[in-house]
Design a protein around this motif. Sequence first.
Motif, PDB file in Angstrom:
ATOM      1  N   GLN A 101       0.381  11.198  17.364  1.00 55.17           N
ATOM      2  CA  GLN A 101       1.248  10.842  16.243  1.00 55.17           C
ATOM      3  C   GLN A 101       1.403   9.323  16.218  1.00 55.17           C
ATOM      4  O   GLN A 101       1.484   8.687  17.266  1.00 55.17           O
ATOM      5  N   VAL A 102       1.442   8.759  15.018  1.00 56.02           N
ATOM      6  CA  VAL A 102       1.672   7.325  14.864  1.00 56.02           C
ATOM      7  C   VAL A 102       2.747   7.125  13.809  1.00 56.02           C
ATOM      8  O   VAL A 102       3.087   8.039  13.065  1.00 56.02           O
ATOM      9  N   SER A 103       3.251   5.929  13.728  1.00 55.69           N
ATOM     10  CA  SER A 103       4.254   5.604  12.731  1.00 55.69           C
ATOM     11  C   SER A 103       3.711   5.821  11.332  1.00 55.69           C
ATOM     12  O   SER A 103       2.538   5.577  11.065  1.00 55.69           O
ATOM     13  N   SER A 104       4.571   6.262  10.409  1.00 58.46           N
ATOM     14  CA  SER A 104       4.143   6.445   9.018  1.00 58.46           C
ATOM     15  C   SER A 104       3.806   5.117   8.357  1.00 58.46           C
ATOM     16  O   SER A 104       3.272   5.091   7.263  1.00 58.46           O
ATOM     17  N   GLN A 105       4.097   4.015   9.025  1.00 61.46           N
ATOM     18  CA  GLN A 105       3.798   2.688   8.477  1.00 61.46           C
ATOM     19  C   GLN A 105       2.338   2.298   8.680  1.00 61.46           C
ATOM     20  O   GLN A 105       1.867   1.335   8.112  1.00 61.46           O
ATOM     21  N   ASN A 106       1.614   3.029   9.534  1.00 64.06           N
ATOM     22  CA  ASN A 106       0.250   2.632   9.895  1.00 64.06           C
ATOM     23  C   ASN A 106      -0.726   3.781   9.714  1.00 64.06           C
ATOM     24  O   ASN A 106      -0.369   4.934   9.854  1.00 64.06           O
ATOM     25  N   PHE A 107      -1.973   3.418   9.466  1.00 62.34           N
ATOM     26  CA  PHE A 107      -3.030   4.416   9.550  1.00 62.34           C
ATOM     27  C   PHE A 107      -3.330   4.592  11.025  1.00 62.34           C
ATOM     28  O   PHE A 107      -3.421   3.623  11.763  1.00 62.34           O
ATOM     29  N   GLY A 108      -3.500   5.807  11.464  1.00 61.35           N
ATOM     30  CA  GLY A 108      -3.726   6.048  12.878  1.00 61.35           C
ATOM     31  C   GLY A 108      -4.913   6.947  13.111  1.00 61.35           C
ATOM     32  O   GLY A 108      -5.661   7.266  12.189  1.00 61.35           O
ATOM     33  N   PRO A 109      -5.087   7.377  14.352  1.00 57.57           N
ATOM     34  CA  PRO A 109      -6.248   8.194  14.713  1.00 57.57           C
ATOM     35  C   PRO A 109      -6.351   9.487  13.914  1.00 57.57           C
ATOM     36  O   PRO A 109      -7.450   9.975  13.688  1.00 57.57           O
ATOM     37  N   GLU A 110      -5.227  10.049  13.471  1.00 54.78           N
ATOM     38  CA  GLU A 110      -5.293  11.326  12.757  1.00 54.78           C
ATOM     39  C   GLU A 110      -5.964  11.198  11.396  1.00 54.78           C
ATOM     40  O   GLU A 110      -6.449  12.179  10.854  1.00 54.78           O
ATOM     41  N   THR A 111      -6.041  10.017  10.835  1.00 52.16           N
ATOM     42  CA  THR A 111      -6.661   9.879   9.516  1.00 52.16           C
ATOM     43  C   THR A 111      -8.167  10.096   9.570  1.00 52.16           C
ATOM     44  O   THR A 111      -8.765  10.448   8.570  1.00 52.16           O
ATOM     45  N   THR A 112      -8.783   9.934  10.734  1.00 48.51           N
ATOM     46  CA  THR A 112     -10.226  10.144  10.841  1.00 48.51           C
ATOM     47  C   THR A 112     -10.587  11.629  10.839  1.00 48.51           C
ATOM     48  O   THR A 112     -11.737  11.973  10.665  1.00 48.51           O
ATOM     49  N   HIS A 113      -9.614  12.504  11.053  1.00 48.49           N
ATOM     50  CA  HIS A 113      -9.861  13.951  11.090  1.00 48.49           C
ATOM     51  C   HIS A 113      -9.112  14.674   9.982  1.00 48.49           C
ATOM     52  O   HIS A 113      -9.008  15.895   9.999  1.00 48.49           O
ATOM     53  N   ASP A 114      -8.582  13.942   9.022  1.00 53.37           N
ATOM     54  CA  ASP A 114      -7.727  14.522   7.976  1.00 53.37           C
ATOM     55  C   ASP A 114      -8.582  15.087   6.842  1.00 53.37           C
ATOM     56  O   ASP A 114      -8.606  14.574   5.730  1.00 53.37           O
ATOM     57  N   ILE A 115      -9.278  16.180   7.153  1.00 51.50           N
ATOM     58  CA  ILE A 115     -10.176  16.796   6.181  1.00 51.50           C
ATOM     59  C   ILE A 115     -10.106  18.316   6.346  1.00 51.50           C
ATOM     60  O   ILE A 115      -9.954  18.819   7.453  1.00 51.50           O
ATOM     61  N   ALA A 116     -10.181  19.011   5.230  1.00 48.11           N
ATOM     62  CA  ALA A 116     -10.157  20.477   5.252  1.00 48.11           C
ATOM     63  C   ALA A 116     -11.099  21.012   4.179  1.00 48.11           C
ATOM     64  O   ALA A 116     -11.328  20.365   3.160  1.00 48.11           O
ATOM     65  N   VAL A 117     -11.619  22.187   4.424  1.00 52.06           N
ATOM     66  CA  VAL A 117     -12.477  22.886   3.480  1.00 52.06           C
ATOM     67  C   VAL A 117     -11.831  24.232   3.195  1.00 52.06           C
ATOM     68  O   VAL A 117     -11.308  24.875   4.103  1.00 52.06           O
ATOM     69  N   ALA A 118     -11.847  24.641   1.924  1.00 53.87           N
ATOM     70  CA  ALA A 118     -11.209  25.902   1.548  1.00 53.87           C
ATOM     71  C   ALA A 118     -12.093  26.662   0.564  1.00 53.87           C
ATOM     72  O   ALA A 118     -12.814  26.066  -0.230  1.00 53.87           O
ATOM     73  N   ARG A 119     -12.018  28.003   0.646  1.00 49.47           N
ATOM     74  CA  ARG A 119     -12.798  28.864  -0.251  1.00 49.47           C
ATOM     75  C   ARG A 119     -11.863  29.509  -1.258  1.00 49.47           C
ATOM     76  O   ARG A 119     -10.791  29.999  -0.918  1.00 49.47           O
ATOM     77  N   LEU A 120     -12.288  29.518  -2.514  1.00 47.49           N
ATOM     78  CA  LEU A 120     -11.511  30.102  -3.609  1.00 47.49           C
ATOM     79  C   LEU A 120     -11.787  31.597  -3.727  1.00 47.49           C
ATOM     80  O   LEU A 120     -12.847  32.080  -3.320  1.00 47.49           O
ATOM     81  N   ASN A 121     -10.861  32.326  -4.356  1.00 47.31           N
ATOM     82  CA  ASN A 121     -11.015  33.764  -4.529  1.00 47.31           C
ATOM     83  C   ASN A 121     -12.163  34.125  -5.465  1.00 47.31           C
ATOM     84  O   ASN A 121     -12.715  35.218  -5.381  1.00 47.31           O
ATOM     85  N   THR A 122     -12.543  33.237  -6.341  1.00 47.96           N
ATOM     86  CA  THR A 122     -13.639  33.490  -7.273  1.00 47.96           C
ATOM     87  C   THR A 122     -14.252  32.156  -7.679  1.00 47.96           C
ATOM     88  O   THR A 122     -13.658  31.099  -7.469  1.00 47.96           O
ATOM     89  N   SER A 123     -15.421  32.204  -8.259  1.00 46.89           N
ATOM     90  CA  SER A 123     -16.075  30.977  -8.722  1.00 46.89           C
ATOM     91  C   SER A 123     -15.336  30.380  -9.907  1.00 46.89           C
ATOM     92  O   SER A 123     -14.790  31.116 -10.736  1.00 46.89           O
ATOM     93  N   THR A 124     -15.336  29.051  -9.990  1.00 46.13           N
ATOM     94  CA  THR A 124     -14.747  28.386 -11.146  1.00 46.13           C
ATOM     95  C   THR A 124     -15.574  28.731 -12.376  1.00 46.13           C
ATOM     96  O   THR A 124     -16.748  29.053 -12.281  1.00 46.13           O
ATOM     97  N   LYS A 125     -14.937  28.647 -13.530  1.00 50.97           N
ATOM     98  CA  LYS A 125     -15.624  29.063 -14.761  1.00 50.97           C
ATOM     99  C   LYS A 125     -15.374  28.077 -15.886  1.00 50.97           C
ATOM    100  O   LYS A 125     -14.565  27.181 -15.766  1.00 50.97           O
ATOM    101  N   GLY A 126     -16.094  28.273 -16.972  1.00 54.09           N
ATOM    102  CA  GLY A 126     -15.850  27.502 -18.187  1.00 54.09           C
ATOM    103  C   GLY A 126     -16.248  26.059 -18.081  1.00 54.09           C
ATOM    104  O   GLY A 126     -17.283  25.719 -17.533  1.00 54.09           O
ATOM    105  N   GLU A 127     -15.358  25.193 -18.597  1.00 61.68           N
ATOM    106  CA  GLU A 127     -15.672  23.774 -18.705  1.00 61.68           C
ATOM    107  C   GLU A 127     -15.739  23.075 -17.364  1.00 61.68           C
ATOM    108  O   GLU A 127     -16.108  21.924 -17.280  1.00 61.68           O
ATOM    109  N   PHE A 128     -15.364  23.751 -16.310  1.00 63.80           N
ATOM    110  CA  PHE A 128     -15.296  23.085 -15.012  1.00 63.80           C
ATOM    111  C   PHE A 128     -16.358  23.608 -14.059  1.00 63.80           C
ATOM    112  O   PHE A 128     -16.090  23.989 -12.946  1.00 63.80           O
ATOM    113  N   ASP A 129     -17.598  23.642 -14.509  1.00 64.56           N
ATOM    114  CA  ASP A 129     -18.689  24.109 -13.672  1.00 64.56           C
ATOM    115  C   ASP A 129     -19.438  22.952 -13.011  1.00 64.56           C
ATOM    116  O   ASP A 129     -20.606  23.060 -12.695  1.00 64.56           O
ATOM    117  N   ASN A 130     -18.776  21.848 -12.801  1.00 63.46           N
ATOM    118  CA  ASN A 130     -19.359  20.667 -12.186  1.00 63.46           C
ATOM    119  C   ASN A 130     -18.771  20.521 -10.790  1.00 63.46           C
ATOM    120  O   ASN A 130     -17.620  20.844 -10.575  1.00 63.46           O
TER     121      ASN A 130
END
Length: 169
Positions: A101-130
Amino acid sequence: DTNNRRSLAILGDDERTQVTTKTSYPIGLFIGGGRYCSATLISKRVILTSAHCIYDRVNERERATKFYFYPNVISAADINQNNTYEVVEWHYSKDYINAPQVSSQNFGPETTHDIAVARLNTSTKGEFDNWMHFGYDTTLSAPQTMETAGYPGDKTWATEWYQSCNWNI
């Protein structure tokens, strides 16, 4: 504290502009546990977001048991049942959970791992197929243009903002 978030989010002058028309940016709002974040489609059913949107390091738990993705939102008026996707699976790095943990005033080591991937219940549709394609090119020369778009915490809820700048590789 909003002032602390602003100091972390803006480096130099704030040159962000509000997006007022639907674009081809493959981003959307990721909502769960009283928090909203930016997320990027990386396929028709998979999004990329920040681990802090899913996992609360202070309370050492996931923020919610259900998360939702709303693609192509430029204002709260764009959120409706027709563009709601439930997130059914998510993954983030244990390195994010275990980073010091680091102070909220600074970027710290946790920012290098601050990534997540998630799966949706269904494929996107319509105008947002990009969606965003990933890769790299070792032949690029400086300067290059970097474009970002998202839903910053220091702006009105569910409003999309954009910025473009040059940077050296």
